[in-house]
Design a protein around this motif. Sequence first.
Motif, PDB file in Angstrom:
ATOM      1  N   ALA A 227       0.831  -1.207   0.000  1.00  0.00           N
ATOM      2  CA  ALA A 227       0.000   0.000   0.000  1.00  0.00           C
ATOM      3  C   ALA A 227       0.866   1.258   0.000  1.00  0.00           C
ATOM      4  N   LYS A 228       1.972   1.230   0.716  1.00  0.00           N
ATOM      5  CA  LYS A 228       2.881   2.380   0.756  1.00  0.00           C
ATOM      6  C   LYS A 228       3.542   2.604  -0.604  1.00  0.00           C
ATOM      7  N   GLU A 229       3.844   1.511  -1.285  1.00  0.00           N
ATOM      8  CA  GLU A 229       4.402   1.647  -2.638  1.00  0.00           C
ATOM      9  C   GLU A 229       3.376   2.268  -3.577  1.00  0.00           C
ATOM     10  N   TRP A 230       2.133   1.784  -3.499  1.00  0.00           N
ATOM     11  CA  TRP A 230       1.083   2.335  -4.361  1.00  0.00           C
ATOM     12  C   TRP A 230       0.844   3.806  -4.046  1.00  0.00           C
ATOM     13  N   ALA A 231       0.998   4.187  -2.784  1.00  0.00           N
ATOM     14  CA  ALA A 231       0.786   5.576  -2.387  1.00  0.00           C
ATOM     15  C   ALA A 231       1.814   6.506  -3.015  1.00  0.00           C
ATOM     16  N   CYS A 232       2.996   5.973  -3.315  1.00  0.00           N
ATOM     17  CA  CYS A 232       4.099   6.796  -3.832  1.00  0.00           C
ATOM     18  C   CYS A 232       4.384   6.533  -5.311  1.00  0.00           C
ATOM     19  N   GLN A 233       3.467   5.921  -6.023  1.00  0.00           N
ATOM     20  CA  GLN A 233       3.741   5.523  -7.398  1.00  0.00           C
ATOM     21  C   GLN A 233       3.948   6.704  -8.350  1.00  0.00           C
ATOM     22  N   LYS A 234       3.524   7.902  -7.964  1.00  0.00           N
ATOM     23  CA  LYS A 234       3.743   9.096  -8.785  1.00  0.00           C
ATOM     24  C   LYS A 234       4.908   9.927  -8.266  1.00  0.00           C
ATOM     25  N   ASN A 235       5.757   9.281  -7.460  1.00  0.00           N
ATOM     26  CA  ASN A 235       6.930   9.916  -6.860  1.00  0.00           C
ATOM     27  C   ASN A 235       6.538  11.090  -5.961  1.00  0.00           C
ATOM     28  N   LEU A 236       5.466  10.890  -5.213  1.00  0.00           N
ATOM     29  CA  LEU A 236       5.000  11.848  -4.215  1.00  0.00           C
ATOM     30  C   LEU A 236       4.879  11.130  -2.870  1.00  0.00           C
ATOM     31  N   ASP A 237       5.047  11.872  -1.781  1.00  0.00           N
ATOM     32  CA  ASP A 237       4.795  11.285  -0.471  1.00  0.00           C
ATOM     33  C   ASP A 237       3.323  10.905  -0.348  1.00  0.00           C
ATOM     34  N   GLY A 238       3.042   9.879   0.424  1.00  0.00           N
ATOM     35  CA  GLY A 238       1.651   9.455   0.573  1.00  0.00           C
ATOM     36  C   GLY A 238       1.386   8.828   1.927  1.00  0.00           C
ATOM     37  N   TYR A 239       0.286   8.081   1.975  1.00  0.00           N
ATOM     38  CA  TYR A 239      -0.150   7.456   3.225  1.00  0.00           C
ATOM     39  C   TYR A 239      -0.668   6.045   2.950  1.00  0.00           C
ATOM     40  N   ALA A 240      -0.428   5.169   3.916  1.00  0.00           N
ATOM     41  CA  ALA A 240      -1.073   3.862   3.924  1.00  0.00           C
ATOM     42  C   ALA A 240      -2.196   3.943   4.945  1.00  0.00           C
ATOM     43  N   ASN A 241      -3.424   3.973   4.460  1.00  0.00           N
ATOM     44  CA  ASN A 241      -4.593   4.045   5.332  1.00  0.00           C
ATOM     45  C   ASN A 241      -5.006   2.630   5.736  1.00  0.00           C
TER      46      ASN A 241
ATOM     47  N   ASN B 291       6.991   7.501   2.660  1.00  0.00           N
ATOM     48  CA  ASN B 291       7.980   8.434   2.147  1.00  0.00           C
ATOM     49  C   ASN B 291       8.386   8.068   0.724  1.00  0.00           C
ATOM     50  N   LYS B 292       8.307   9.033  -0.198  1.00  0.00           N
ATOM     51  CA  LYS B 292       8.597   8.753  -1.606  1.00  0.00           C
ATOM     52  C   LYS B 292      10.040   8.314  -1.830  1.00  0.00           C
ATOM     53  N   GLU B 293      10.986   8.825  -1.024  1.00  0.00           N
ATOM     54  CA  GLU B 293      12.383   8.443  -1.186  1.00  0.00           C
ATOM     55  C   GLU B 293      12.587   6.954  -0.922  1.00  0.00           C
ATOM     56  N   THR B 294      11.751   6.398  -0.065  1.00  0.00           N
ATOM     57  CA  THR B 294      11.840   4.970   0.249  1.00  0.00           C
ATOM     58  C   THR B 294      10.982   4.119  -0.672  1.00  0.00           C
ATOM     59  N   TYR B 295       9.746   4.542  -0.900  1.00  0.00           N
ATOM     60  CA  TYR B 295       8.777   3.663  -1.548  1.00  0.00           C
ATOM     61  C   TYR B 295       8.618   3.827  -3.053  1.00  0.00           C
ATOM     62  N   PHE B 296       8.968   4.972  -3.610  1.00  0.00           N
ATOM     63  CA  PHE B 296       8.917   5.082  -5.066  1.00  0.00           C
ATOM     64  C   PHE B 296       9.946   4.164  -5.726  1.00  0.00           C
TER      65      PHE B 296
ATOM     66  N   GLU C 136      11.108  -0.852  -8.700  1.00  0.00           N
ATOM     67  CA  GLU C 136      11.815  -2.121  -8.684  1.00  0.00           C
ATOM     68  C   GLU C 136      10.851  -3.300  -8.833  1.00  0.00           C
ATOM     69  N   ARG C 137       9.717  -3.217  -8.181  1.00  0.00           N
ATOM     70  CA  ARG C 137       8.724  -4.290  -8.267  1.00  0.00           C
ATOM     71  C   ARG C 137       8.241  -4.453  -9.708  1.00  0.00           C
ATOM     72  N   ASP C 138       8.038  -3.339 -10.383  1.00  0.00           N
ATOM     73  CA  ASP C 138       7.598  -3.379 -11.774  1.00  0.00           C
ATOM     74  C   ASP C 138       8.701  -3.945 -12.667  1.00  0.00           C
ATOM     75  N   SER C 139       9.931  -3.562 -12.395  1.00  0.00           N
ATOM     76  CA  SER C 139      11.064  -4.057 -13.173  1.00  0.00           C
ATOM     77  C   SER C 139      11.219  -5.567 -13.028  1.00  0.00           C
ATOM     78  N   VAL C 140      11.069  -6.054 -11.802  1.00  0.00           N
ATOM     79  CA  VAL C 140      11.161  -7.495 -11.553  1.00  0.00           C
ATOM     80  C   VAL C 140      10.051  -8.236 -12.296  1.00  0.00           C
ATOM     81  N   ALA C 141       8.853  -7.663 -12.305  1.00  0.00           N
ATOM     82  CA  ALA C 141       7.726  -8.289 -13.005  1.00  0.00           C
ATOM     83  C   ALA C 141       8.029  -8.427 -14.493  1.00  0.00           C
ATOM     84  N   ARG C 142       8.585  -7.390 -15.100  1.00  0.00           N
ATOM     85  CA  ARG C 142       8.922  -7.441 -16.525  1.00  0.00           C
ATOM     86  C   ARG C 142      10.027  -8.468 -16.794  1.00  0.00           C
ATOM     87  N   THR C 143      11.021  -8.518 -15.912  1.00  0.00           N
ATOM     88  CA  THR C 143      12.117  -9.470 -16.076  1.00  0.00           C
ATOM     89  C   THR C 143      11.617 -10.904 -15.991  1.00  0.00           C
ATOM     90  N   ASN C 144      10.796 -11.193 -14.991  1.00  0.00           N
ATOM     91  CA  ASN C 144      10.241 -12.540 -14.845  1.00  0.00           C
ATOM     92  C   ASN C 144       9.383 -12.928 -16.040  1.00  0.00           C
TER      93      ASN C 144
END
Length: 222
Positions: free
Chosen positions: A38-52, A173-178, A183-191
């Motif tokens: 959820a935290k990754e999805w919150a930061c997918q646009k390279n903005l800080d977000g929240y996991a509700n 935090n976008k610095e952590t989760y973006f 990376e998760r998307d990159s791994v999906a494409r590689t697999n």
Amino acid sequence: MIIYHGSTEVIEKPVYGKGNTHNDYGLGFYCTENMELAKEWACQKNLDGYANTYSLDLTNLSVLDLSKEPINILHWISILMQNRTFSPKTPLGEQNLDFLVKNFPINYKEYDIILGYRANDSYFSFASDFLENIIPVQNLASSMKLGSLGMQVVLKSEKAFEQLQFVKSEIANKETYFPKYRERDSVARTNYLEGLRKIKPAEATYLLDIIRNPEIIDGLHL
């Protein structure tokens, strides 16, 4: 059931009927059982977000789990392509989509909750390739089941919204989760590409094969 919704905002009271009608399963409130996801999805646009965080009371709610038999990956694509903005690249792709919608229907709109795969842009492109007979069904199925995007919990009905209770929100935090999101998307494409290289041509079943002989579905492990 404890679920999480990633957003750039704190959402204490999700509003039924609000949102994007072109999400994977149509209009609904999209969550996950994984806070980190959820935290990754919150930061997918390279903005800080929240996991509700929410508590969902499943009492008397109907749940459709798209990952369990007798439902298979073809039902999932049928629903996905009816909701996401999609234009077949070829007349054959258009005919293939029509075949899926007619032969693998699910009355998913009648359920309160949907559990199903998440299709970001990468996975949506995989599904599009399958419709155009570019990749076999085995590769698409393994990509979804072994992928790292996780399952979504989607609230579809007003009744489900009424049984949802806000618990708290945590900063993402976008610095952590973006970077983690990328990376998760990159791994999906590689697999996905590795899976294409491993499958043997003689064992590959394309959508056109299924259309010509629908009975072969019974022998496939999807």
